[in-house]
Each structure stands twice: as structure tokens, then as C-alpha cells.
Design a protein around this motif. Structure first.
Motif, PDB file in Angstrom:
ATOM      1  N   TYR A  55       2.692   2.773  -8.541  1.00 51.78           N
ATOM      2  CA  TYR A  55       1.260   2.991  -8.786  1.00 51.78           C
ATOM      3  C   TYR A  55       1.010   3.333 -10.261  1.00 51.78           C
ATOM      4  O   TYR A  55       0.085   2.814 -10.894  1.00 51.78           O
ATOM      5  N   GLY A 101      -2.629  -1.765 -17.300  1.00 56.72           N
ATOM      6  CA  GLY A 101      -3.952  -2.291 -17.625  1.00 56.72           C
ATOM      7  C   GLY A 101      -4.295  -3.552 -16.844  1.00 56.72           C
ATOM      8  O   GLY A 101      -5.385  -4.106 -17.000  1.00 56.72           O
ATOM      9  N   ALA A 102      -3.369  -4.007 -15.991  1.00 55.67           N
ATOM     10  CA  ALA A 102      -3.636  -5.207 -15.189  1.00 55.67           C
ATOM     11  C   ALA A 102      -4.627  -4.876 -14.078  1.00 55.67           C
ATOM     12  O   ALA A 102      -4.863  -3.705 -13.766  1.00 55.67           O
ATOM     13  N   GLU A 103      -5.172  -5.911 -13.471  1.00 47.81           N
ATOM     14  CA  GLU A 103      -5.995  -5.706 -12.296  1.00 47.81           C
ATOM     15  C   GLU A 103      -5.046  -5.534 -11.119  1.00 47.81           C
ATOM     16  O   GLU A 103      -4.131  -6.340 -10.926  1.00 47.81           O
ATOM     17  N   VAL A 104      -5.254  -4.477 -10.328  1.00 48.00           N
ATOM     18  CA  VAL A 104      -4.283  -4.139  -9.291  1.00 48.00           C
ATOM     19  C   VAL A 104      -4.914  -4.212  -7.909  1.00 48.00           C
ATOM     20  O   VAL A 104      -5.974  -3.640  -7.670  1.00 48.00           O
ATOM     21  N   PHE A 105      -4.266  -4.937  -7.009  1.00 47.16           N
ATOM     22  CA  PHE A 105      -4.718  -5.020  -5.620  1.00 47.16           C
ATOM     23  C   PHE A 105      -3.608  -4.531  -4.709  1.00 47.16           C
ATOM     24  O   PHE A 105      -2.430  -4.609  -5.052  1.00 47.16           O
ATOM     25  N   ARG A 106      -4.020  -4.039  -3.544  1.00 48.02           N
ATOM     26  CA  ARG A 106      -3.029  -3.586  -2.557  1.00 48.02           C
ATOM     27  C   ARG A 106      -3.078  -4.484  -1.339  1.00 48.02           C
ATOM     28  O   ARG A 106      -4.123  -5.024  -1.009  1.00 48.02           O
ATOM     29  N   PHE A 107      -1.941  -4.619  -0.658  1.00 51.08           N
ATOM     30  CA  PHE A 107      -1.981  -5.248   0.664  1.00 51.08           C
ATOM     31  C   PHE A 107      -1.432  -4.258   1.681  1.00 51.08           C
ATOM     32  O   PHE A 107      -0.749  -3.298   1.318  1.00 51.08           O
ATOM     33  N   ARG A 108      -1.789  -4.483   2.952  1.00 52.20           N
ATOM     34  CA  ARG A 108      -1.393  -3.538   3.997  1.00 52.20           C
ATOM     35  C   ARG A 108       0.123  -3.477   4.103  1.00 52.20           C
ATOM     36  O   ARG A 108       0.807  -4.498   4.001  1.00 52.20           O
ATOM     37  N   ARG A 167      -7.210 -15.116  -1.468  1.00 56.19           N
ATOM     38  CA  ARG A 167      -8.492 -14.662  -2.010  1.00 56.19           C
ATOM     39  C   ARG A 167      -8.510 -14.708  -3.537  1.00 56.19           C
ATOM     40  O   ARG A 167      -9.554 -14.844  -4.159  1.00 56.19           O
ATOM     41  N   LEU A 168      -7.325 -14.558  -4.134  1.00 54.12           N
ATOM     42  CA  LEU A 168      -7.254 -14.553  -5.602  1.00 54.12           C
ATOM     43  C   LEU A 168      -7.420 -15.949  -6.188  1.00 54.12           C
ATOM     44  O   LEU A 168      -7.580 -16.103  -7.403  1.00 54.12           O
ATOM     45  N   ALA A 170       0.813  -1.219   0.000  1.00 55.40           N
ATOM     46  CA  ALA A 170       0.000   0.000   0.000  1.00 55.40           C
ATOM     47  C   ALA A 170       0.848   1.272   0.000  1.00 55.40           C
ATOM     48  O   ALA A 170       0.426   2.303  -0.499  1.00 55.40           O
ATOM     49  N   ARG A 199      -3.184 -13.426   2.822  1.00 55.91           N
ATOM     50  CA  ARG A 199      -4.647 -13.469   2.780  1.00 55.91           C
ATOM     51  C   ARG A 199      -5.163 -13.022   1.409  1.00 55.91           C
ATOM     52  O   ARG A 199      -6.034 -13.641   0.810  1.00 55.91           O
ATOM     53  N   ARG A 200      -4.606 -11.955   0.919  1.00 58.34           N
ATOM     54  CA  ARG A 200      -5.077 -11.414  -0.354  1.00 58.34           C
ATOM     55  C   ARG A 200      -4.714 -12.324  -1.525  1.00 58.34           C
ATOM     56  O   ARG A 200      -5.483 -12.453  -2.484  1.00 58.34           O
TER      57      ARG A 200
END
Ligand SMILES: Cc1ncc(COP(=O)(O)O)c(C=O)c1O
Lengths: 83, 398
Positions: free
Chosen positions: B141, B148-155, B168-169, B134, B164-165
Motif C-alpha cells: 500500500y 504516484g500511480a493510480e491505484v486500484f484494488r481487487f477483491r 474496466r481499465l 485488497a 473484471r477490474r
């Protein structure tokens, strides 16, 4: 409005209430994250992290540009939940 | 909202903080004297905001090498390597970096910023997944967004949260690109790479580590935080910059994956910008030699880190592991601005970081230390900080 959508809204309201209280505004579908709640992009991302954990879903950053109001957020979250 | 309205907001915001006075965007270095000293506003000033960790900007070998290249090869390449070809120096620098990191491949970019853009846009595209810390740098960023990718953040630096994230994927995790930094540039905390690498290994994902602030600073040979943590084998791609410890400009990525070579054709931030100037390349090669052959520079830097930490103990800050990047967190932006100005008037320059550049809405004064700082320089800033902030730090967040 389906039951699921209401559930999402309850969660959104719950997570955002502290920000609304701080600004002295009440939350509605049309409340704007930036203009009304003073949330900058960093804060919105923090809120999303919390919602991700509460709903156990993954919210891609890519939806950020679509989020102006609480209704936008609700719509995006419901779309993710039905994935 | 009209096109220019946003500038009014920005101008008002700045006015409220700086009242028309000096701000970091307006500081002019009238004359640079050394890696650590300059004349600002007619006053001799010690520089504590340079990221010049090894103090190599005035190194004679680098300057001689740059001067020779300038005479021999001219002022610039006037185009990209794809269009105009690579100079021998570009290829040599890539070989030398690959050798230093013990990796098969290296691609050099024109800046560290474009290295992150180039690597992320080159490796990931629509349909792919990137998962980032994050607190990642803006270039990470931006690279994510432009991929164009799907972007997720982790703490931030939370390996359990990353885990965990990733879980989830589901099946997409094993193809995801995880991106972290070695040393985080604003708060100076180093990544828990041992645990992040373990999570990465278990998931089968790929790991990118941006060692922008850790090259030459951490690890037995200066390769960075991954070397220090003993997890280089789990790091698929190391990204970095020449603009900090090497004292020039440019960026790089090293990897054992053969696919890295194909970024030369597919990655827009490599293809569509002019290649680094021959003199910059020559200076960088000399600086890399210095980094490799003079471990005493690293020792000197860490001596300075410990010396400053000794001073700052007097500020009753919560314990942070010593780091060449030292954040002084303040309770509000106005205090940060006031203190920053006061220090500048006392001949001390450091970085003023206001939201949103710093994570979590905090304001901070940021120092970066150099091997070239003298003990007297460190004592000067230490004493000034204690004098100015000794009374107010207790009310600050840390
Ligand atoms: C973590 C990180 N990555 C990349 C960069 C970009 O490097 P450069 O300034 O050399 O373009 C920086 C510094 O600005 C950084 O702090």
C-alpha cells in the motif's frame, strides 16, 4: 443539482445506510465517513469496492484522502463517471 | 484537531483493550535461547510468532559466516550503494539469488519493506496504473501511494474480480502492474496464482508477486508459491525478504526484465538508504545455501504444520488448507487479548492481531511455525489452544 448527481447520491445513501442505522444517525451531505459513521480506511475501501461494482466504474485509491463527507464522495464519483 | 489529539485516541483505545497491562508492543525478549525459545518476563517461553520458518537464526554456518564478515569488513557500510559503492558481498548475494530463481537480474534492498517501496516506486509513476489485492501488506500500500500511480484494488484473491477490474481499465490494462502476495501474512492463505497468472497473461499486464512468507516454504526448490503453481514464467517480478525464512534482514527483487537494473538509479528506497551490513549479507548468503541444500528443513516445517493442524481440528474451525501461518479468528478483540495474555502466562508467545492490521475488522491470534519447533512444542501450543478456546470457538467467525 443535475439528475445524474442525484442518482449518485441515492446509491451512496443506499450503500451507507446499514452503517448509519448501526450508529443511529441519519445520512446527509455533511455526514462524515469517519467521525459520524465510524468507517476506518479499511471499511471505506470496502464501500468503494461495492460502489465500483454497482456503477461499473474504477475508483482509484488516490481519492481516499479527499473523502471526508458524503458530499466529497459524491463529487469524486461524479468526476469519475464523466471521465 | 490538535496535533497530539490522535495520540489521545490511540492511548484510550489501548487502555480499553489492555487496561495498562502487557501488550505486544511491550513484550521484551529478555534472552533469546534458540530459534523457538526465549525468556520473557523471567519465564521460558516457546515462540510461535517469529516467521522463522526454517529455524535458521542460530544456524552455525550463518553465524560463522557473519562473524567472519564482521571481522573482515567491519560493522556497517555507512552509506548507500549509490554513494559509497557496493561491497563484493552485495554483488555476490544478488548473483546467488538470481541464480536460485533462474532470473537474469536481482536487486537487494535493505529491508523487505523497502524492497516493495523500491520496486513499486521504481516501476510505476504518475500516469501508470497499479492494481493490488485488497489484503496486501502495508509495504505494498505504501509503495503504491508513494509511486504516484493510480491505484486500484481487487477483491482478495479473486481472479474473476481482477479480470473484471482489468477489463474496466480498457486499453490501460495492458500496461498495468498487478501486485499480489504468495502467502498472505495474516490469514496464511496462499494466492490462487494459477488463475491470477492466467488473467494477467490474457490482459498483457505485468505481475509482481511478493513471496515474503513463501520463500523456502513452497515449491519443489523453495522458490515460493509461483513455483508451486507452475506459473513462474508469468511472474515478471518476484519480491521478497530475508527476514523470515532466511533469518536475517533485507529484501530483494528478481526479474528477467533488464529494466530492473535501472532501479539502482531511479528508485529512492534503494538510493537513499544505507546498504545492508556485510555481516548481514554474509549470514543471508549462508542461509540461502542452507535453504537450497537442505530441503529436509522444508519437510520438517510441513511435518509441524500437519501436526498442529491435527490439534486444531478439535477446535471445529472451518477447513483451511494447512499452512505455516495459522490464524485463529476470534469474535472480538477483548477475547483475543485475554487469550493472548493467558497463553503468554503459560509460556507461549504468538501474535496478537487487532483491526486494522487484520483484514475486514477481525481479531486474531496468529501462529507461525518453524522447522525448529519440536513435536513437544507443537503439542504444548495445540493443547493450550484447545483448553482455552475449545468452548468459545463455536461462536467465532472461524
Ligand atoms: C507480505 C510482506 N511483504 C513485505 C514485508 C516486509 O518485510 P521486512 O519485515 O523484511 O521489511 C512483510 C513483513 O513484514 C510481509 O509480510
Amino acid at each position: 443539482m443535475s439528475e445524474k448527481a442525484t442518482e449518485t447520491r441515492d446509491l451512496i445513501f443506499e450503500v451507507l445506510r446499514p452503517f448509519a442505522d448501526e450508529k443511529g444517525v441519519s445520512l446527509s451531505e455533511g455526514t462524515e465517513l469517519a467521525a459520524d459513521l465510524d468507517l476506518d480506511s479499511m471499511k471505506i475501501m470496502e464501500v468503494l469496492l461495492e460502489i465500483e461494482d454497482r456503477l461499473d466504474i474504477s475508483i482509484p485509491q488516490n481519492i481516499l484522502p479527499n473523502l471526508r463527507t458524503l458530499a466529497d464522495l459524491e463529487r469524486e464519483l461524479d468526476a469519475l463517471k464523466t471521465h | 484537531m490538535a496535533l497530539f489529539d490522535k495520540f489521545k485516541q490511540l492511548a484510550n483505545h489501548r487502555e480499553a483493550l489492555f487496561h495498562g497491562g502487557i501488550d505486544p508492543g511491550r513484550v521484551v525478549i529478555e534472552r533469546i535461547l534458540s530459534p523457538t525459545h526465549a525468556i520473557i518476563d523471567g519465564r521460558e517461553t516457546v515462540l510461535f510468532g517469529t516467521n522463522n520458518y526454517l529455524g535458521l537464526t542460530f544456524d552455525e554456518q550463518s553465524i560463522d559466516a557473519g562473524r567472519a564478515a564482521l571481522s573482515r569488513e567491519g560493522t556497517g557500510t555507512t552509506g548507500s550503494r549509490m554513494a559509497n559503492g557496493s561491497y563484493a558481498g552485495h554483488a555476490a548475494l544478488e548473483r546467488e539469488l538470481a541464480d536460485f530463481f533462474g532470473r537474469k537480474h536481482c536487486v537487494v534492498f535493505s529491508t523487505g519493506y523497502s524492497a516493495n517501496l523500491g520496486v513499486l516506486m521504481g516501476l510505476a509513476g504518475p500516469g501508470d496504473v497499479i492494481i493490488i489485492d485488497a489484503d496486501s501488506h502495508a509495504s505494498i500500500y505504501d509503495g503504491c501511494r508513494m509511486s504516484g500511480a493510480e491505484v486500484f484494488r481487487f477483491r482478495h484473491d479473486d481472479a474473476a474480480d481482477l479480470d473484471r477490474r482489468l477489463k474496466r481499465l480498457g486499453s490501460r490494462a495492458s500496461d498495468a502492474l498487478i501486485v499480489v502476495e504468495g502467502l498472505y501474512s495474516m490469514l496464511g492463505d496462499r494466492a490462487d496464482l494459477a488463475r491470477i497468472a492466467a488473467v494477467k497473461a490474457e490482459s498483457g499486464a505485468f505481475l509482481v508477486v511478493d513471496e515474503a512468507h513463501s520463500l523456502g516454504v513452497f515449491g519443489a526448490t523453495g522458490r515460493g508459491v509461483a513455483e508451486e503453481a507452475g506459473v513462474e514464467a508469468e511472474v515478471d517480478f518476484v519480491v521478497g525478504t530475508f527476514s523470515k525464512s532466511l533469518g536475517t534482514t533485507g529484501g530483494y527483487c528478481v526479474s528477467n526484465h533488464d529494466e530492473l537494473e535501472l532501479l539502482r538509479y531511479s528508485s529512492r528506497p534503494f538510493v537513499f538508504t544505507a546498504s545492508p551490513c556485510p555481516s548481514v549479507v554474509a549470514c543471508t548468503r549462508a542461509a540461502l545455501t542452507n535453504l537450497r541444500e537442505r530441503p529436509e528443513l522444508r519437510t520438517r516445517l510441513w511435518d509441524n504444520v500437519r501436526r498442529l493442524a491435527g490439534h486444531l481440528e478439535r477446535l471445529e474451525r472451518p477447513d483451511r488448507p494447512p499452512s505455516p501461518v495459522v490464524p485463529i479468528l476470534l469474535s472480538n478483540p477483548a477475547l483475543a487479548v485475554e487469550t493472548w495474555k493467558e497463553l503468554l502466562e503459560r509460556g507461549i508467545y504468538l501474535n496478537l492481531v487487532l483491526p486494522p492490521a487484520a483484514p475486514n475488522g477481525i481479531s486474531l491470534l496468529r501462529l507461525s511455525l518453524s522447522a525448529a519447533h519440536s513435536a513437544a512444542d507443537i503439542d504444548q501450543v495445540g493443547d493450550a489452544l484447545v483448553a482455552l478456546l475449545g468452548g468459545v470457538m463455536k461462536s467465532s467467525p472461524g
